[in-house]
Design a protein around this motif. Structure first.
Motif, PDB file in Angstrom:
ATOM      1  N   VAL A 190      -0.602  10.905  11.347  1.00  0.00           N
ATOM      2  CA  VAL A 190       0.183  10.517  10.187  1.00  0.00           C
ATOM      3  C   VAL A 190      -0.757  10.000   9.117  1.00  0.00           C
ATOM      4  N   ILE A 191      -0.572  10.462   7.883  1.00  0.00           N
ATOM      5  CA  ILE A 191      -1.333   9.968   6.743  1.00  0.00           C
ATOM      6  C   ILE A 191      -0.319   9.567   5.680  1.00  0.00           C
ATOM      7  N   LEU A 192      -0.351   8.305   5.265  1.00  0.00           N
ATOM      8  CA  LEU A 192       0.606   7.782   4.294  1.00  0.00           C
ATOM      9  C   LEU A 192      -0.097   6.990   3.209  1.00  0.00           C
ATOM     10  N   MET A 193       0.505   6.979   2.032  1.00  0.00           N
ATOM     11  CA  MET A 193       0.045   6.097   0.972  1.00  0.00           C
ATOM     12  C   MET A 193       1.290   5.516   0.311  1.00  0.00           C
ATOM     13  N   THR A 220       5.459  -3.007   6.223  1.00  0.00           N
ATOM     14  CA  THR A 220       6.250  -1.827   5.864  1.00  0.00           C
ATOM     15  C   THR A 220       5.693  -1.240   4.582  1.00  0.00           C
ATOM     16  N   LEU A 221       5.512   0.078   4.589  1.00  0.00           N
ATOM     17  CA  LEU A 221       5.053   0.778   3.387  1.00  0.00           C
ATOM     18  C   LEU A 221       6.241   1.461   2.718  1.00  0.00           C
ATOM     19  N   ALA A 222       6.361   1.274   1.420  1.00  0.00           N
ATOM     20  CA  ALA A 222       7.337   2.010   0.617  1.00  0.00           C
ATOM     21  C   ALA A 222       6.612   3.250   0.095  1.00  0.00           C
ATOM     22  N   MET A 281      -1.061  -1.077  -3.234  1.00  0.00           N
ATOM     23  CA  MET A 281      -1.062   0.318  -2.798  1.00  0.00           C
ATOM     24  C   MET A 281      -2.123   0.450  -1.705  1.00  0.00           C
ATOM     25  N   VAL A 282      -1.694   0.897  -0.530  1.00  0.00           N
ATOM     26  CA  VAL A 282      -2.622   1.108   0.577  1.00  0.00           C
ATOM     27  C   VAL A 282      -2.404   2.495   1.169  1.00  0.00           C
ATOM     28  N   SER A 283      -3.431   2.973   1.836  1.00  0.00           N
ATOM     29  CA  SER A 283      -3.386   4.268   2.507  1.00  0.00           C
ATOM     30  C   SER A 283      -3.685   4.021   3.979  1.00  0.00           C
ATOM     31  N   VAL A 284      -2.915   4.687   4.852  1.00  0.00           N
ATOM     32  CA  VAL A 284      -3.120   4.508   6.289  1.00  0.00           C
ATOM     33  C   VAL A 284      -3.206   5.858   6.987  1.00  0.00           C
ATOM     34  N   VAL A 285      -3.959   5.869   8.071  1.00  0.00           N
ATOM     35  CA  VAL A 285      -4.052   7.025   8.959  1.00  0.00           C
ATOM     36  C   VAL A 285      -3.740   6.505  10.353  1.00  0.00           C
ATOM     37  N   TYR A 333      -6.824   1.596   4.218  1.00  0.00           N
ATOM     38  CA  TYR A 333      -7.694   1.533   3.044  1.00  0.00           C
ATOM     39  C   TYR A 333      -6.932   0.978   1.852  1.00  0.00           C
ATOM     40  N   PHE A 334      -7.671   0.339   0.951  1.00  0.00           N
ATOM     41  CA  PHE A 334      -7.108   0.006  -0.352  1.00  0.00           C
ATOM     42  C   PHE A 334      -6.982   1.321  -1.118  1.00  0.00           C
ATOM     43  N   ALA A 335      -5.859   1.549  -1.791  1.00  0.00           N
ATOM     44  CA  ALA A 335      -5.652   2.812  -2.495  1.00  0.00           C
ATOM     45  C   ALA A 335      -5.648   2.640  -4.013  1.00  0.00           C
TER      46      ALA A 335
END
Length: 146
Positions: free
Chosen positions: A4-7, A31-33, A70-74, A101-103
């Motif tokens: 899964v890759i999300l930002m 929680t990421l929006a 804003m963050v990015s996750v894997v 990561y910081f996005a």
């Protein structure tokens, strides 16, 4: 394959707890929006994805991640089943974060926090630039790394 890759933006500050045992392990949850690319009339603009982070990465999230960033996750998708105290079967789906990561830049993050505070205040007339920012034209092509 389970990847899964999300930002997206953090909906609140990460919540961290520590496991019990000889060597406590940090377990951070947030929680990421994540904005939807397309939406239907009356549908929410974002999906809210629960994430869990373990160990040093969890401690990092607690220390540096803040609501609105804003963050990015894997990571990988995990589905858990359990019974609650009333005997009801429950299911949850979450992302187990392996990398985060910081996005956005720190300045953009601070500007976003300031603008969200202004959005909560009574609205004023729209500015002339309609959300666009002027580009510093003193940057030469030779200065770019690509």
């Amino acid at each position: 394959m389970n990847k899964v890759i999300l930002m997206g933006r953090l909906t609140r500050d990460p919540e961290v707890r520590y496991s019990q045992g000889a060597e406590p392990l940090a377990v951070a949850r947030y929680t990421l929006a994540v904005n939807k690319r397309f939406k239907r009339q009356g549908e929410a603009d974002a999906d809210f994805i629960p994430c869990v982070v373990f160990g040093k990465q969890g401690e990092f999230a607690e220390k540096y991640f803040r609501k609105g960033q804003m963050v990015s996750v894997v990571g990988r998708l995990q589905v858990r089943n359990w019974e609650d105290k009333d005997g009801n079967k429950r299911v949850t789906t979450e992302v187990v974060v392996e990398e985060q990561y910081f996005a956005e830049s720190k300045a953009a993050s601070q500007q976003n926090a300031a603008s969200s505070q202004q959005a909560q205040a009574p609205k004023k007339a729209e500015s002339a630039n309609d959300g666009f920012y002027p580009i510093d034209e003193s940057i030469e092509d030779d200065d770019l790394p690509f």
